[in-house]
Design a protein around this motif. Structure first.
Motif, PDB file in Angstrom:
ATOM      1  N   MET A 161      91.175  -1.028  85.905  1.00 54.46           N
ATOM      2  CA  MET A 161      91.630  -2.095  86.805  1.00 54.46           C
ATOM      3  C   MET A 161      91.210  -3.459  86.250  1.00 54.46           C
ATOM      4  SD  MET A 161      90.853  -2.589  90.861  1.00 54.46           S
ATOM      5  CE  MET A 161      91.536  -3.969  91.761  1.00 54.46           C
ATOM      6  N   THR A 162      92.167  -4.374  86.221  1.00 49.51           N
ATOM      7  CA  THR A 162      91.902  -5.699  85.674  1.00 49.51           C
ATOM      8  C   THR A 162      91.109  -6.553  86.656  1.00 49.51           C
ATOM      9  OG1 THR A 162      93.973  -5.617  84.423  1.00 49.51           O
ATOM     10  CG2 THR A 162      92.957  -7.770  84.724  1.00 49.51           C
ATOM     11  N   ASP A 163      90.065  -7.197  86.160  1.00 47.62           N
ATOM     12  CA  ASP A 163      89.292  -8.123  86.972  1.00 47.62           C
ATOM     13  C   ASP A 163      89.850  -9.531  86.809  1.00 47.62           C
ATOM     14  OD1 ASP A 163      87.503  -6.178  87.879  1.00 47.62           O
ATOM     15  OD2 ASP A 163      86.274  -6.364  86.062  1.00 47.62           O
ATOM     16  N   PHE A 164      90.155 -10.157  87.929  1.00 47.44           N
ATOM     17  CA  PHE A 164      90.732 -11.504  87.906  1.00 47.44           C
ATOM     18  C   PHE A 164      89.735 -12.525  88.452  1.00 47.44           C
ATOM     19  CE2 PHE A 164      94.595  -8.900  87.946  1.00 47.44           C
ATOM     20  CZ  PHE A 164      95.374  -9.553  87.002  1.00 47.44           C
TER      21      PHE A 164
ATOM     22  N   THR B  70     101.383 -13.263  83.400  1.00 45.65           N
ATOM     23  CA  THR B  70     101.524 -11.802  83.475  1.00 45.65           C
ATOM     24  C   THR B  70     102.096 -11.325  84.799  1.00 45.65           C
ATOM     25  OG1 THR B  70      99.217 -11.647  84.202  1.00 45.65           O
ATOM     26  CG2 THR B  70      99.654 -11.405  81.835  1.00 45.65           C
TER      27      THR B  70
ATOM     28  N   THR C 128      99.501 -14.486  88.305  1.00 47.42           N
ATOM     29  CA  THR C 128      98.433 -14.091  87.380  1.00 47.42           C
ATOM     30  C   THR C 128      98.760 -14.496  85.947  1.00 47.42           C
ATOM     31  OG1 THR C 128      99.416 -11.883  87.064  1.00 47.42           O
ATOM     32  CG2 THR C 128      97.727 -12.121  88.788  1.00 47.42           C
TER      33      THR C 128
ATOM     34  N   THR D 298      96.872 -14.309  81.681  1.00 48.79           N
ATOM     35  CA  THR D 298      95.808 -13.968  80.750  1.00 48.79           C
ATOM     36  C   THR D 298      95.672 -15.087  79.736  1.00 48.79           C
ATOM     37  OG1 THR D 298      96.129 -11.575  80.976  1.00 48.79           O
ATOM     38  CG2 THR D 298      95.037 -12.351  78.983  1.00 48.79           C
TER      39      THR D 298
ATOM     40  N   THR E  13      86.601 -13.839  74.412  1.00 46.22           N
ATOM     41  CA  THR E  13      87.212 -12.701  75.104  1.00 46.22           C
ATOM     42  C   THR E  13      88.328 -13.195  76.014  1.00 46.22           C
ATOM     43  OG1 THR E  13      85.080 -11.551  75.092  1.00 46.22           O
ATOM     44  CG2 THR E  13      86.753 -10.742  76.624  1.00 46.22           C
TER      45      THR E  13
ATOM     46  N   ASN F 283      91.307 -13.267  82.558  1.00 43.57           N
ATOM     47  CA  ASN F 283      92.402 -13.042  83.492  1.00 43.57           C
ATOM     48  C   ASN F 283      92.196 -13.899  84.737  1.00 43.57           C
ATOM     49  OD1 ASN F 283      93.759 -10.826  82.020  1.00 43.57           O
ATOM     50  ND2 ASN F 283      91.833  -9.753  82.408  1.00 43.57           N
ATOM     51  N   TYR F 284      93.223 -14.643  85.101  1.00 41.82           N
ATOM     52  CA  TYR F 284      93.142 -15.531  86.255  1.00 41.82           C
ATOM     53  C   TYR F 284      94.208 -15.189  87.289  1.00 41.82           C
ATOM     54  CZ  TYR F 284      89.885 -18.728  83.935  1.00 41.82           C
ATOM     55  OH  TYR F 284      88.779 -19.284  83.333  1.00 41.82           O
ATOM     56  N   ARG F 285      93.823 -15.373  88.534  1.00 41.33           N
ATOM     57  CA  ARG F 285      94.772 -15.310  89.639  1.00 41.33           C
ATOM     58  C   ARG F 285      94.835 -16.715  90.255  1.00 41.33           C
ATOM     59  NH1 ARG F 285      96.406 -10.860  92.077  1.00 41.33           N
ATOM     60  NH2 ARG F 285      94.515  -9.727  91.421  1.00 41.33           N
TER      61      ARG F 285
END
Length: 349
Positions: free
Chosen positions: A1-4, A120, A124, A126, A133, A136-138
């Motif tokens: 699961m992607t962490d945002f 994405t 959202t 990336t 690194t 990931n943003y929301r």
């Protein structure tokens, strides 16, 4: 699961369409993240456009001022041109401005990343952080301010031409041409031809229409065509068909008055306008199409939470227009997306 990481506003591009909104919204208390591949503010204007071109122009004008000496009772010779010195002066001006911007970024609550953002999803993205690194943003709102790039004519040999990027970029190392052919008589082509003529370059402009500066005020077009035509070789109604490499330099082919003609040059500058650049993955927001993003007077696109100020919308591809549009977008975001400030209204800055 992607962490945002959840934020209020994601801004892609730190040029005139991006950074005014970024600072304004951050000062208003919003959580703002801005991303730019250059790693500093200013966009193409500072990297390879308005600022470096004016620095070169400053040197060109200083040189030809000697032509006016006699009017002031002065006498002297015209200075020789140290092309590498001219470029070094340009770099000095650019680096001074970048240093100022670095301090402005450090003094802001805005988060700034050197890197490239890819959308994405509807809300959202990336961020491929340079040397780091991916993040990931929301986001609630997106300001797409990725600007524009030089337009390249689809002709054989187009890859042999240079653009304003090669001429004015930080660290430019092009040799000074003795003969320059400029394709396009818009503001980039006309200005570049004028300043390089002042620096001693034999310059020819090939313009597809009947006058310089197509689309500008008619009186201005006529005046510039007459004045600049006295200093440089100006060929109007010329349709460029190709560029080839010859033994003595480049050969530019064009068609005029039903005749196929050629022109020899050491360098060819492609100055045929600019084209909008969309962020990677922008279609994931639901925004369809390609090329310039259509916006209304509030800089909002067809997707309510996506704003597109600056060159990306193609309305007025000038730095100061981008700054104005950036602030319009910021005011409307602060109003929760309600259309409160438009291009026709004054803004509080």
């Amino acid at each position: 699961m992607t962490d945002f990481i959840t934020i209020d506003v994601l801004i892609l591009g730190a040029g005139g369409g991006g950074y005014p909104a970024a600072f304004f919204l951050a000062c208003a208390g919003l959580h703002v993240v801005m991303v730019d591949p250059i790693g500093n503010l200013g966009g193409d204007c500072l990297a390879e456009g308005c600022v470096p071109s004016k620095a070169v122009r400053e040197g060109a004008l200083a040189r030809v001022m000697s032509r006016k000496y006699k009017f002031f009772g002065l006498d002297g010779t015209m200075p020789a041109v140290d092309w590498q010195g001219v470029l070094a002066h340009k770099d000095l001006v650019q680096n001074a401005r970048y240093a100022q911007h670095t301090k402005e970024i450090a003094g802001s609550t805005m988060v700034f990343h050197k890197g490239i953002g890819r959308i994405t999803g509807e809300h959202t993205a990336t961020i491929a952080v340079d040397g780091g690194t991916p993040l990931n943003y929301r986001f609630r709102y997106l300001i797409a301010a990725t600007g524009s790039r030089p337009h390249i004519l689809p002709i054989p040999g187009a890859e042999l031409a240079i653009t304003s990027h090669h001429l004015f970029r930080l660290g430019a190392d092009l040799p000074m041409p003795a003969r320059l052919a400029v394709i396009g008589g818009g503001y980039i082509g006309a200005e570049s031809a004028s300043m390089l003529d002042h620096l001693g370059v034999k310059t020819t402009i090939l313009e597809a229409t009947g006058e310089l500066m197509p689309g500008a005020d008619p009186d201005l077009r006529t005046y510039l065509t007459r004045c600049l035509g006295r200093r440089v070789d100006l060929i109007c109604d010329a349709l460029v068909t190709g560029i080839t490499q010859g033994a003595g330099g480049l050969r530019l082919s064009y068609r005029r008055d039903g005749q196929d003609l050629t022109l020899e040059a050491d360098a060819v500058l492609m100055a045929t306008g600019r084209e909008s650049v969309r962020p990677e993955g922008i279609g994931a927001t639901g925004l369809s199409g390609s090329g310039a993003i259509m916006v209304d007077a509030t800089m909002r696109s067809a997707i309510d939470h996506v704003y597109a100020p600056g060159d990306i919308n193609g309305r007025s591809m000038l730095f100061h227009s981008a700054v104005r549009q950036s602030m319009v977008a910021a005011h409307n975001i602060l109003a929760g997306g309600q259309p409160v400030d438009r291009l026709t209204h004054p803004l509080i800055t």
